[in-house]
Design a protein around this motif. Structure first.
Motif, PDB file in Angstrom:
ATOM      1  N   GLY A   1       2.898   5.580   7.252  1.00 29.86           N
ATOM      2  CA  GLY A   1       3.112   4.160   7.551  1.00 29.86           C
ATOM      3  C   GLY A   1       3.733   3.949   8.913  1.00 29.86           C
ATOM      4  O   GLY A   1       3.317   3.062   9.676  1.00 29.86           O
ATOM      5  N   ARG A   2       4.723   4.757   9.242  1.00 30.34           N
ATOM      6  CA  ARG A   2       5.375   4.630  10.560  1.00 30.34           C
ATOM      7  C   ARG A   2       4.396   4.989  11.679  1.00 30.34           C
ATOM      8  O   ARG A   2       4.355   4.314  12.716  1.00 30.34           O
ATOM      9  N   THR A   3       3.577   6.006  11.464  1.00 33.71           N
ATOM     10  CA  THR A   3       2.575   6.399  12.458  1.00 33.71           C
ATOM     11  C   THR A   3       1.524   5.304  12.616  1.00 33.71           C
ATOM     12  O   THR A   3       1.167   4.923  13.734  1.00 33.71           O
ATOM     13  N   TYR A   4       1.047   4.778  11.501  1.00 33.76           N
ATOM     14  CA  TYR A   4       0.046   3.713  11.523  1.00 33.76           C
ATOM     15  C   TYR A   4       0.590   2.496  12.271  1.00 33.76           C
ATOM     16  O   TYR A   4      -0.089   1.936  13.139  1.00 33.76           O
ATOM     17  N   LEU A   5       1.815   2.093  11.962  1.00 32.79           N
ATOM     18  CA  LEU A   5       2.410   0.935  12.630  1.00 32.79           C
ATOM     19  C   LEU A   5       2.526   1.174  14.132  1.00 32.79           C
ATOM     20  O   LEU A   5       2.204   0.289  14.931  1.00 32.79           O
TER      21      LEU A   5
ATOM     22  N   PRO B   1       0.214  -1.961  19.552  1.00 30.00           N
ATOM     23  CA  PRO B   1      -0.322  -2.458  20.828  1.00 30.00           C
ATOM     24  C   PRO B   1      -1.483  -3.438  20.649  1.00 30.00           C
ATOM     25  O   PRO B   1      -1.660  -4.351  21.453  1.00 30.00           O
ATOM     26  N   PHE B   2      -2.271  -3.270  19.587  1.00 29.09           N
ATOM     27  CA  PHE B   2      -3.404  -4.159  19.326  1.00 29.09           C
ATOM     28  C   PHE B   2      -2.978  -5.427  18.591  1.00 29.09           C
ATOM     29  O   PHE B   2      -3.591  -6.472  18.749  1.00 29.09           O
ATOM     30  N   HIS B   3      -1.942  -5.312  17.786  1.00 29.31           N
ATOM     31  CA  HIS B   3      -1.512  -6.400  16.912  1.00 29.31           C
ATOM     32  C   HIS B   3      -1.274  -7.709  17.658  1.00 29.31           C
ATOM     33  O   HIS B   3      -1.796  -8.751  17.279  1.00 29.31           O
ATOM     34  N   LYS B   4      -0.497  -7.657  18.715  1.00 25.44           N
ATOM     35  CA  LYS B   4      -0.150  -8.889  19.429  1.00 25.44           C
ATOM     36  C   LYS B   4      -1.390  -9.594  19.985  1.00 25.44           C
ATOM     37  O   LYS B   4      -1.513 -10.813  19.882  1.00 25.44           O
ATOM     38  N   GLN B   5      -2.331  -8.851  20.543  1.00 23.34           N
ATOM     39  CA  GLN B   5      -3.549  -9.464  21.075  1.00 23.34           C
ATOM     40  C   GLN B   5      -4.436 -10.005  19.960  1.00 23.34           C
ATOM     41  O   GLN B   5      -5.028 -11.073  20.097  1.00 23.34           O
ATOM     42  N   VAL B   6      -4.504  -9.283  18.855  1.00 24.38           N
ATOM     43  CA  VAL B   6      -5.303  -9.740  17.723  1.00 24.38           C
ATOM     44  C   VAL B   6      -4.738 -11.055  17.185  1.00 24.38           C
ATOM     45  O   VAL B   6      -5.471 -12.023  16.976  1.00 24.38           O
TER      46      VAL B   6
ATOM     47  N   ASP C   1       0.856  -1.173   0.000  1.00 26.46           N
ATOM     48  CA  ASP C   1       0.000   0.000   0.000  1.00 26.46           C
ATOM     49  C   ASP C   1       0.899   1.232   0.000  1.00 26.46           C
ATOM     50  O   ASP C   1       2.122   1.113   0.157  1.00 26.46           O
ATOM     51  N   SER C   2       0.329   2.392  -0.138  1.00 24.01           N
ATOM     52  CA  SER C   2       1.143   3.603  -0.203  1.00 24.01           C
ATOM     53  C   SER C   2       1.882   3.862   1.105  1.00 24.01           C
ATOM     54  O   SER C   2       3.003   4.357   1.091  1.00 24.01           O
ATOM     55  N   HIS C   3       1.287   3.486   2.232  1.00 24.70           N
ATOM     56  CA  HIS C   3       1.889   3.793   3.523  1.00 24.70           C
ATOM     57  C   HIS C   3       2.786   2.679   4.052  1.00 24.70           C
ATOM     58  O   HIS C   3       3.769   2.927   4.726  1.00 24.70           O
ATOM     59  N   LEU C   4       2.441   1.415   3.749  1.00 24.52           N
ATOM     60  CA  LEU C   4       3.272   0.300   4.198  1.00 24.52           C
ATOM     61  C   LEU C   4       2.998  -0.934   3.366  1.00 24.52           C
ATOM     62  O   LEU C   4       1.981  -1.045   2.698  1.00 24.52           O
ATOM     63  N   ASP C   5       3.949  -1.860   3.417  1.00 27.70           N
ATOM     64  CA  ASP C   5       3.822  -3.159   2.767  1.00 27.70           C
ATOM     65  C   ASP C   5       3.765  -4.203   3.871  1.00 27.70           C
ATOM     66  O   ASP C   5       4.499  -4.106   4.863  1.00 27.70           O
ATOM     67  N   PHE C   6       2.901  -5.195   3.701  1.00 31.56           N
ATOM     68  CA  PHE C   6       2.585  -6.134   4.768  1.00 31.56           C
ATOM     69  C   PHE C   6       2.624  -7.557   4.235  1.00 31.56           C
ATOM     70  O   PHE C   6       2.156  -7.814   3.122  1.00 31.56           O
ATOM     71  N   ARG C   7       3.186  -8.468   5.024  1.00 25.97           N
ATOM     72  CA  ARG C   7       3.145  -9.889   4.684  1.00 25.97           C
ATOM     73  C   ARG C   7       2.765 -10.686   5.928  1.00 25.97           C
ATOM     74  O   ARG C   7       3.215 -10.388   7.046  1.00 25.97           O
TER      75      ARG C   7
END
Length: 161
Positions: free
Chosen positions: A134-138, A143-148, A101-107
């Protein structure tokens, strides 16, 4: 007790997403259950907790004004979609999904390993940010990522019980 534990990532990050600034991995033991990487990813993504679906809907609403991709957007993927994730490559033991995506790439890498009596599924997330957004979004989602991920991975083990 949650059967999911954080582990040291064990993927070739340069081959999966060169320049990734964020990488983590979680593993769940599934015993003798037989599951392919696609089945494991499907259980994670499509049978996840309702609160994860609610967070995804909220995320889609919040990022739309910034022009970021939302669920169901993007180019067709070689392996189709699992939820909102385009499948980029796949074997029975490993599935790689994600998008740029424009802000970040994800795998997302889902690996199935082990023998007939002691199998495990590992989910590895890699992110490469492309700009300040992208850095701000990440930073905001970490904090939510690990629980999700823990909650989604627990869904893989449930059918095996």
């Amino acid at each position: 007790m949650n059967p999911v534990r954080e582990v040291t990532p064990n993927v070739d990050a340069d081959a999966v997403l060169a320049g990734a600034q964020f990488i983590d991995a979680f593993r769940v033991e599934i015993g003798a259950a037989t599951v392919s990487a696609r089945e494991a990813c499907t259980r994670m993504v499509l049978n996840g907790p309702r609160w994860v679906d609610a967070l995804t809907r909220l995320r889609n609403i919040l990022v739309t004004p910034f022009g970021l991709k939302t669920s169901g957007e993007g180019a067709p993927a070689p392996g189709g979609l699992i939820g909102l994730f385009p499948v980029l490559s796949e074997t029975p033991e490993r599935l790689v999904a994600g998008f740029d995506d424009s802000h970040l790439d994800f795998r997302l890498v889902v690996d199935v390993a082990g023998d007939d009596t002691n199998r495990q599924v590992t989910s590895t997330t890699l992110v490469r940010t492309n700009n300040l957004l992208g850095r701000t979004y990440l930073t905001l989602i970490t904090p939510f990522h690990k629980q999700v991920v823990r909650s989604m991975m627990a869904r893989i083990a449930e059918p095996a019980r």
